[in-house]
Design an enzyme around this catalytic site. Structure first.
Site, PDB file in Angstrom:
ATOM      1  CB  CYS A 122     -15.739-115.308  14.970  1.00 42.04           C
ATOM      2  SG  CYS A 122     -17.278-116.246  15.041  1.00 42.04           S
ATOM      3  CB  CYS A 169     -16.257-117.921  12.549  1.00 40.69           C
ATOM      4  SG  CYS A 169     -17.347-116.491  12.740  1.00 40.69           S
TER       5      CYS A 169
END
Length: 306
Positions: free
Chosen positions: A47, A50
């Site tokens: 991600c 993230c």
């Protein structure tokens, strides 16, 4: 935020890893959130957002100080059971726990400013610690010393408190006001310079207003000269402003307000409302909630709306 429930599946039939994950969640999140704000950040190695959010959260947690905010990361691929319990559909997702319960959360990346504001709001939900209650009592005592004219003792008290809590803007502001009361204008300016410029703390606003007044104050020795100018020409509003500054610096705030109110009553628009602006600065320096300030604001209203 959607309704959530912490992991509560029976341990029977679970793998050793799942049991360990549940035990860790209960210990590091549910139990820890009884005394701290615990941020649970759901993430994944693949991600991109993230990875952008991670350092933002870490910095905000570090800057919160005193261990009142903690962070727990949950990798949705490695800790699938926890992620499923919270029905995580997108990462990054962050939930905040206080008192053993999820109280707020967000999905996606956020800026440092947004995360800090969010955490500051969460902290208001925490009960004060014994240490904070004690510190607040000491701050109140230092303010009482200052209000009672014990500027030197107040300065010493605030200086000691600032050593204990260097991030408390109200303590630094109190220290600056005590220094101003001692005539140490440069020292007060140095203290206030350590507080973020965008601080809206009322103690900081009050201290900065007091500093502005101190910088513009004229020597009290010139009081007689200003009084003579006003006696010769009651419309000499600049003399009234200068006299008000000197009087306020000398601790004669009633007399200072009288001069400014007289100038406003005579010509409220003089010098683009300079007398009114100066009076509001006095009120700001004393504190808007102070009984004296309330009374002066009432007198000002009577003049403006007569």
């Amino acid at each position: 935020m959607a309704s959530l429930s912490p992991p509560n599946s029976p341990l029977g039939g679970l793998s050793a890893d799942d049991r360990a994950a549940i035990d860790a969640f209960r210990r590091d999140v549910l139990e820890a959130s009884l005394t701290s704000v615990v941020l649970v950040r759901f993430t994944a190695d693949w991600c991109g957002p993230c990875k952008q959010l991670a350092p933002v959260i870490e910095k905000a947690v570090a800057e919160s100080g005193q261990g009142r905010v903690k962070q727990v990361t949950v990798d949705i691929d490695r800790q699938r059971l926890i992620a499923d319990q919270f029905r995580i559909q997108s990462v990054p997702t962050v939930y905040a726990f206080v008192g053993g319960q999820p109280v707020d959360g967000f999905v996606g990346a956020k800026s440092e400013r947004e995360v800090k504001a969010w955490i500051d709001k969460l902290l208001t939900a925490l009960p004060p610690t014994d240490e904070e209650v004690s510190l607040d009592a000491l701050v109140e005592a230092a303010n009482a010393l200052l209000a009672g004219g014990e500027a030197e003792q107040a300065a010493q008290a605030f200086a000691a408190l600032a050593q204990e809590a260097p991030d408390r803007a109200d303590i630094l502001a109190g220290y600056a006001r005590a220094l101003l009361a001692l005539g140490e204008v440069e020292g007060a300016a140095e203290v206030l310079a350590t507080i973020p410029a965008d601080s809206k703390d009322q103690a900081v606003v009050q201290a900065r207003a007091a500093l502005d007044l101190a910088k513009s104050a004229v020597p009290s020795a010139e009081l007689a000269a200003f009084e003579a100018r006003i006696a010769a020409d009651p419309a000499d509003h600049q003399a009234r402003l200068d006299l008000a500054s000197a009087l306020f610096a000398a601790g004669q705030r009633d007399a200072a307000a009288d001069q400014l109110l007289a100038a406003i009553a005579a010509d409220r628009d003089w010098n683009e409302g300079a007398a009114r602006a100066q009076l509001l600065k006095l009120i700001e320096a004393v504190g808007f909630g102070d009984a004296w300030s309330v009374g002066i604001r009432r007198r000002l209203s009577q003049i403006l709306f007569a």
